[in-house]
Motif scaffolding. Structure first.
Motif, PDB file in Angstrom:
ATOM      1  N   ASP A 217       7.833  -0.090  -3.389  1.00 34.87           N
ATOM      2  CA  ASP A 217       8.622  -0.920  -2.669  1.00 34.87           C
ATOM      3  C   ASP A 217       8.068  -1.377  -1.349  1.00 34.87           C
ATOM      4  O   ASP A 217       8.498  -2.384  -0.742  1.00 34.87           O
ATOM      5  N   GLN A 218       6.859  -0.833  -1.136  1.00 37.07           N
ATOM      6  CA  GLN A 218       6.313  -1.129   0.264  1.00 37.07           C
ATOM      7  C   GLN A 218       4.947  -1.804   0.053  1.00 37.07           C
ATOM      8  O   GLN A 218       4.439  -2.354   1.009  1.00 37.07           O
ATOM      9  N   MET A 219       4.563  -1.966  -0.981  1.00 41.59           N
ATOM     10  CA  MET A 219       3.242  -3.048  -1.291  1.00 41.59           C
ATOM     11  C   MET A 219       3.385  -4.276  -0.565  1.00 41.59           C
ATOM     12  O   MET A 219       4.223  -5.148  -0.836  1.00 41.59           O
ATOM     13  N   SER A 220       2.629  -4.627   0.229  1.00 41.88           N
ATOM     14  CA  SER A 220       2.422  -5.821   1.106  1.00 41.88           C
ATOM     15  C   SER A 220       2.187  -6.923   0.125  1.00 41.88           C
ATOM     16  O   SER A 220       1.040  -6.752  -0.790  1.00 41.88           O
ATOM     17  N   VAL A 275      -4.571  -2.112  -8.675  1.00 45.04           N
ATOM     18  CA  VAL A 275      -5.516  -3.158  -7.942  1.00 45.04           C
ATOM     19  C   VAL A 275      -5.262  -2.546  -6.490  1.00 45.04           C
ATOM     20  O   VAL A 275      -6.398  -2.652  -5.580  1.00 45.04           O
ATOM     21  N   TYR A 276      -4.072  -2.660  -6.030  1.00 49.87           N
ATOM     22  CA  TYR A 276      -4.018  -2.205  -4.562  1.00 49.87           C
ATOM     23  C   TYR A 276      -4.614  -0.976  -4.161  1.00 49.87           C
ATOM     24  O   TYR A 276      -5.440  -1.050  -3.291  1.00 49.87           O
ATOM     25  N   LEU A 277      -4.295   0.141  -4.953  1.00 51.39           N
ATOM     26  CA  LEU A 277      -4.847   1.314  -4.635  1.00 51.39           C
ATOM     27  C   LEU A 277      -6.399   1.315  -4.795  1.00 51.39           C
ATOM     28  O   LEU A 277      -7.083   2.307  -4.425  1.00 51.39           O
ATOM     29  N   HIS A 278      -6.908   0.530  -5.814  1.00 53.79           N
ATOM     30  CA  HIS A 278      -8.393   0.590  -6.183  1.00 53.79           C
ATOM     31  C   HIS A 278      -9.158   0.396  -4.728  1.00 53.79           C
ATOM     32  O   HIS A 278      -9.959   0.955  -4.335  1.00 53.79           O
ATOM     33  N   TYR A 279      -8.653  -0.751  -4.005  1.00 52.65           N
ATOM     34  CA  TYR A 279      -9.228  -1.111  -2.781  1.00 52.65           C
ATOM     35  C   TYR A 279      -8.639  -0.140  -1.408  1.00 52.65           C
ATOM     36  O   TYR A 279      -9.485   0.039  -0.808  1.00 52.65           O
ATOM     37  N   VAL A 280      -7.508   0.297  -1.530  1.00 53.35           N
ATOM     38  CA  VAL A 280      -6.978   1.097  -0.598  1.00 53.35           C
ATOM     39  C   VAL A 280      -7.477   2.487  -0.548  1.00 53.35           C
ATOM     40  O   VAL A 280      -8.014   3.242   0.397  1.00 53.35           O
ATOM     41  N   PHE A 281      -7.402   3.008  -1.844  1.00 51.28           N
ATOM     42  CA  PHE A 281      -7.866   4.519  -1.770  1.00 51.28           C
ATOM     43  C   PHE A 281      -9.228   4.815  -2.636  1.00 51.28           C
ATOM     44  O   PHE A 281     -10.195   5.295  -2.356  1.00 51.28           O
ATOM     45  N   LYS A 321      -6.188  13.441   7.941  1.00 51.64           N
ATOM     46  CA  LYS A 321      -5.844  12.461   9.061  1.00 51.64           C
ATOM     47  C   LYS A 321      -6.367  11.151   9.134  1.00 51.64           C
ATOM     48  O   LYS A 321      -5.781  10.135   9.186  1.00 51.64           O
ATOM     49  N   GLU A 322      -7.663  11.034   8.238  1.00 52.88           N
ATOM     50  CA  GLU A 322      -8.284   9.792   8.228  1.00 52.88           C
ATOM     51  C   GLU A 322      -7.579   9.006   7.004  1.00 52.88           C
ATOM     52  O   GLU A 322      -7.432   7.743   7.035  1.00 52.88           O
ATOM     53  N   ARG A 326      -5.938   5.291   7.139  1.00 54.57           N
ATOM     54  CA  ARG A 326      -6.235   4.282   6.311  1.00 54.57           C
ATOM     55  C   ARG A 326      -5.199   3.603   5.698  1.00 54.57           C
ATOM     56  O   ARG A 326      -4.654   2.351   5.554  1.00 54.57           O
ATOM     57  N   LEU A 327      -4.003   4.176   5.226  1.00 55.08           N
ATOM     58  CA  LEU A 327      -2.792   4.049   4.672  1.00 55.08           C
ATOM     59  C   LEU A 327      -2.129   3.000   5.479  1.00 55.08           C
ATOM     60  O   LEU A 327      -1.373   1.935   5.191  1.00 55.08           O
ATOM     61  N   ALA A 328      -1.993   3.301   6.884  1.00 53.19           N
ATOM     62  CA  ALA A 328      -1.135   2.683   7.938  1.00 53.19           C
ATOM     63  C   ALA A 328      -1.670   1.251   8.125  1.00 53.19           C
ATOM     64  O   ALA A 328      -0.956   0.419   8.334  1.00 53.19           O
ATOM     65  N   GLU A 329      -3.097   0.969   7.578  1.00 53.53           N
ATOM     66  CA  GLU A 329      -3.497  -0.277   7.916  1.00 53.53           C
ATOM     67  C   GLU A 329      -3.070  -1.383   6.936  1.00 53.53           C
ATOM     68  O   GLU A 329      -3.104  -2.446   7.198  1.00 53.53           O
ATOM     69  N   PHE A 330      -2.394  -0.502   5.712  1.00 58.37           N
ATOM     70  CA  PHE A 330      -1.784  -1.447   4.690  1.00 58.37           C
ATOM     71  C   PHE A 330      -0.391  -1.247   4.514  1.00 58.37           C
ATOM     72  O   PHE A 330       0.225  -1.433   3.454  1.00 58.37           O
ATOM     73  N   GLY A 331       0.267  -0.947   5.494  1.00 58.47           N
ATOM     74  CA  GLY A 331       1.627  -0.906   5.483  1.00 58.47           C
ATOM     75  C   GLY A 331       2.238   0.311   4.662  1.00 58.47           C
ATOM     76  O   GLY A 331       3.399   0.258   4.283  1.00 58.47           O
ATOM     77  N   LEU A 332       1.461   1.412   4.589  1.00 58.48           N
ATOM     78  CA  LEU A 332       1.751   2.565   3.696  1.00 58.48           C
ATOM     79  C   LEU A 332       1.658   3.815   4.636  1.00 58.48           C
ATOM     80  O   LEU A 332       1.145   3.926   5.692  1.00 58.48           O
TER      81      LEU A 332
END
Length: 342
Positions: A217-220, A275-281, A321-322, A326-332
């Motif tokens: 629901d929160q994927m930008s 794809v989203y989490l491939h780059y985010v995580f 913590k990090e 990281r998640l906050a940068e992508f609205g998560l």
């Protein structure tokens, strides 16, 4: 996060299995078979996207280029969307699936199928195809709450299935070995097997059991398109993805706009999520493990459910913590009640 919580070594894998099963219930048109565990969970997957079955020579060429040229951006992919691929995509759908806002069921569409597919292909290639809103329903979750599911119109399912087949030829050579959710030839059992292997063979004393709050629901939409464009530069494919993201939802006959998120239940959503989490995580984790970690670190990701194992507590707490940052940068954000360090 509970830093002092004890575990019998079973709780986290069982929770992962339960959540994976719940997610599979919400993805109507996914089918996977069990294959041997990939023991080296730090390596990327090189498994062919469709296990060698039904992949056209042209799509096999796409996969070859994707594997050999890691920086390649594919500018001409839509021509692979043929009547043959649309037909195969139609027959890959569940015959008994509930209809979307169009009210059309699988059996009805099969009547006169070839003419319907020829018309659909024509509309796609000349830009006349229009995505319809998803019909929202709710299914019960394990904790008693309701999970929103978006049911696409039948033609949207067909086109999403076809585009997903094409895109898989690119992304299956990019996705990492520790990513297991909703990928061809992969399933929750393999994720659990790989987790067990990692715990047994590496020095793992602390486990982060992480849950991303309302991920689908929160994927930008903006970030989704940016991530896809790292590899896909065909404007027609990109427009199709944007149409699906922006089609909105219909609930009790009322349409509402979707500015963020992708419907759980849509055929294309699991691929976009990966794809989203491939780059985010995934890629970020590889860098973190190489540059920051001194002890062993293992990871298993099943869609948006993550299990990360650490040798020592200090690194585990630094990672948490990090990772939040990281998640906050992508609205998560991590779900505070469902994320634990054990």
């Amino acid at each position: 996060m509970n830093g002092g919580e004890e575990s019998d070594g079973v709780e986290v894998p069982m929770k992962l299995a339960s959540k994976a099963k719940e997610k599979q219930a919400g993805v109507a048109e996914q089918g996977e078979g069990r294959t041997p565990t990939e023991e080296n969970i730090g390596q990327r997957s090189t498994r062919p996207a469709q296990e060698g079955r039904g992949v056209s020579q042209g799509l096999a060429g796409v996969r070859k280029v994707a594997r050999e040229r890691k920086q390649e951006r594919f500018t001409t992919l839509l021509h692979h969307l043929t009547i043959d691929l649309l037909r195969a995509s139609f027959y890959a759908l569940k015959k008994s699936a509930a209809p979307g806002v169009d009210g059309v069921r699988w059996q009805e569409y099969e009547d006169g199928l070839e003419d319907r597919l020829a018309d659909l292909k024509d509309r796609i290639h000349r830009g006349a195809y229009r995505a319809q809103p998803s019909r929202r329903i709710y299914i019960p979750k394990a904790d008693g709450r309701q999970r929103p599911i978006g049911i696409a119109a039948l033609e949207d399912k067909i086109v999403q299935q076809a585009v997903g087949t094409i895109l898989n030829e690119v992304y299956e050579v990019d996705f990492r070995g520790f990513s297991y959710g909703f990928r061809p030839g992969r399933n929750p059992h393999q994720a659990l097997d790989a987790l067990s292997v990692g715990i047994e063979r590496k020095r793992v004393n602390w486990i982060l059991d992480a849950d991303i709050r309302g991920f689908f629901d929160q994927m930008s939409h903006e970030w989704t398109m940016k991530f896809v464009q790292h590899r896909i530069a065909d404007p027609r494919i990109l427009r199709l993805i944007q149409k699906w993201l922006q089609a909105g939802v219909s609930e009790d006959g009322e349409w509402s706009e979707t500015k963020v998120g992708t419907p759980q239940g849509a055929v294309i959503s699991p691929l976009l999520a990966n794809v989203y989490l491939h780059y985010v995580f995934d890629l970020w984790l590889e860098v973190w493990r190489k540059r920051v970690a001194k002890g062993d670190v293992i990871a298993i990701r099943y869609a948006d459910d993550l299990v990360v194992g650490f040798e020592n507590r200090a690194e585990a707490e630094r990672f948490v913590k990090e990772f939040k940052e990281r998640l906050a940068e992508f609205g998560l954000e991590l779900h505070p009640e469902k994320t634990r360090l054990i």
